[in-house]
Design an enzyme around this catalytic site. Structure first.
Site, PDB file in Angstrom:
ATOM      1  N   LYS A   1       0.820  -1.217   0.000  1.00  0.00           N
ATOM      2  CA  LYS A   1       0.000   0.000   0.000  1.00  0.00           C
ATOM      3  C   LYS A   1       0.860   1.277   0.000  1.00  0.00           C
ATOM      4  O   LYS A   1       2.071   1.227   0.289  1.00  0.00           O
ATOM      5  CB  LYS A   1      -0.947  -0.041   1.200  1.00  0.00           C
TER       6      LYS A   1
ATOM      7  N   PHE B   1     -15.531   3.780   6.585  1.00  0.00           N
ATOM      8  CA  PHE B   1     -14.168   4.158   6.199  1.00  0.00           C
ATOM      9  C   PHE B   1     -13.930   4.107   4.686  1.00  0.00           C
ATOM     10  O   PHE B   1     -12.814   4.298   4.223  1.00  0.00           O
ATOM     11  CB  PHE B   1     -13.138   3.279   6.932  1.00  0.00           C
TER      12      PHE B   1
ATOM     13  N   ARG C   1      -2.185 -14.299   4.381  1.00  0.00           N
ATOM     14  CA  ARG C   1      -2.875 -13.569   5.450  1.00  0.00           C
ATOM     15  C   ARG C   1      -2.178 -13.788   6.796  1.00  0.00           C
ATOM     16  O   ARG C   1      -2.100 -12.882   7.617  1.00  0.00           O
ATOM     17  CB  ARG C   1      -4.356 -13.930   5.478  1.00  0.00           C
TER      18      ARG C   1
ATOM     19  N   THR D   1      -5.457  -7.182  10.565  1.00  0.00           N
ATOM     20  CA  THR D   1      -5.731  -5.920   9.856  1.00  0.00           C
ATOM     21  C   THR D   1      -5.225  -4.727  10.654  1.00  0.00           C
ATOM     22  O   THR D   1      -4.611  -3.813  10.101  1.00  0.00           O
ATOM     23  CB  THR D   1      -7.263  -5.771   9.634  1.00  0.00           C
TER      24      THR D   1
ATOM     25  N   ARG E   1       2.585  -6.686   8.959  1.00  0.00           N
ATOM     26  CA  ARG E   1       1.911  -5.505   9.529  1.00  0.00           C
ATOM     27  C   ARG E   1       2.525  -5.091  10.860  1.00  0.00           C
ATOM     28  O   ARG E   1       2.607  -3.897  11.157  1.00  0.00           O
ATOM     29  CB  ARG E   1       0.410  -5.770   9.637  1.00  0.00           C
TER      30      ARG E   1
ATOM     31  N   ASN F   1      -2.191   0.126   6.599  1.00  0.00           N
ATOM     32  CA  ASN F   1      -1.695  -1.128   7.173  1.00  0.00           C
ATOM     33  C   ASN F   1      -0.777  -1.910   6.229  1.00  0.00           C
ATOM     34  O   ASN F   1      -0.688  -3.129   6.301  1.00  0.00           O
ATOM     35  CB  ASN F   1      -2.859  -1.984   7.683  1.00  0.00           C
TER      36      ASN F   1
ATOM     37  N   HIS G   1      -2.153  -5.532   1.456  1.00  0.00           N
ATOM     38  CA  HIS G   1      -3.454  -6.162   1.252  1.00  0.00           C
ATOM     39  C   HIS G   1      -3.229  -7.581   0.752  1.00  0.00           C
ATOM     40  O   HIS G   1      -2.296  -7.830  -0.005  1.00  0.00           O
ATOM     41  CB  HIS G   1      -4.257  -5.382   0.196  1.00  0.00           C
TER      42      HIS G   1
END
Ligand code: CMP
Length: 138
Positions: A10, A58, A86, A92, A103, A113, A116
């Site tokens: 991100k 959000f 994941r 998250t 993360r 964060n 993705h």
């Protein structure tokens, strides 16, 4: 059996110079990179990608954030790729992420964060098809 998933580094992580470190974690995790590209996306493109979250409070902030700077998107492959990515990403909210996860190491907040990853086979198929043409996958 080998499985494909979709991932984005991100804008927060790209801005902070974490692209290489995150790619290293992904490769150390045993993922093959089938496709990769760096680009900036529009708010409209982000809205289409995150359409499943359009009713969330959000949504506008998330799509502003995702279109705020360059991102790196990838198609990754390995056995159990969706669940394994994941796990490698962590929760998250980085405050809840396990030690050693991407993360925990690189994310700043629940929105910014760092990474993705698709959450299910149907989502992975939609997300890969949204950003990549079949001929781009090797
Ligand atoms: P991602 O895995 O890309 O899926 C949806 C994104 O929405 C998520 O990562 C976060 O960036 C963001 N998100 C999820 N929950 C919240 C929240 N409560 N507040 C702000 N952003 C969120």
């Amino acid at each position: 059996m080998s499985e494909r998933t979709f991932s984005i580094i991100k804008p927060d992580a790209v801005r902070k110079g974490y692209t290489g470190a995150i790619l290293a974690e992904i490769e150390k995790g045993g993922f093959q990179i089938c496709a990769i590209k760096k680009l900036s996306i529009s708010k409209k493109q982000a809205e289409g990608f995150y359409a499943v979250h359009s009713a969330r409070p959000f949504f506008s902030s998330l799509t502003d954030f995702m279109s705020s700077g360059p991102i790196v998107m990838m198609v990754l492959e390995k056995g159990n790729a969706i669940a394994d990515l994941r796990k490698l990403m962590g929760a998250t909210n980085p405050a809840n992420a396990e030690e050693g996860t991407i993360r925990k190491q690189f994310a700043g907040s629940i929105e910014e964060n760092a990474i993705h990853g698709s959450d299910a086979p149907e989502t992975a198929a939609f997300e890969i098809g949204y950003w990549f043409a079949g001929y781009e996958l090797v």
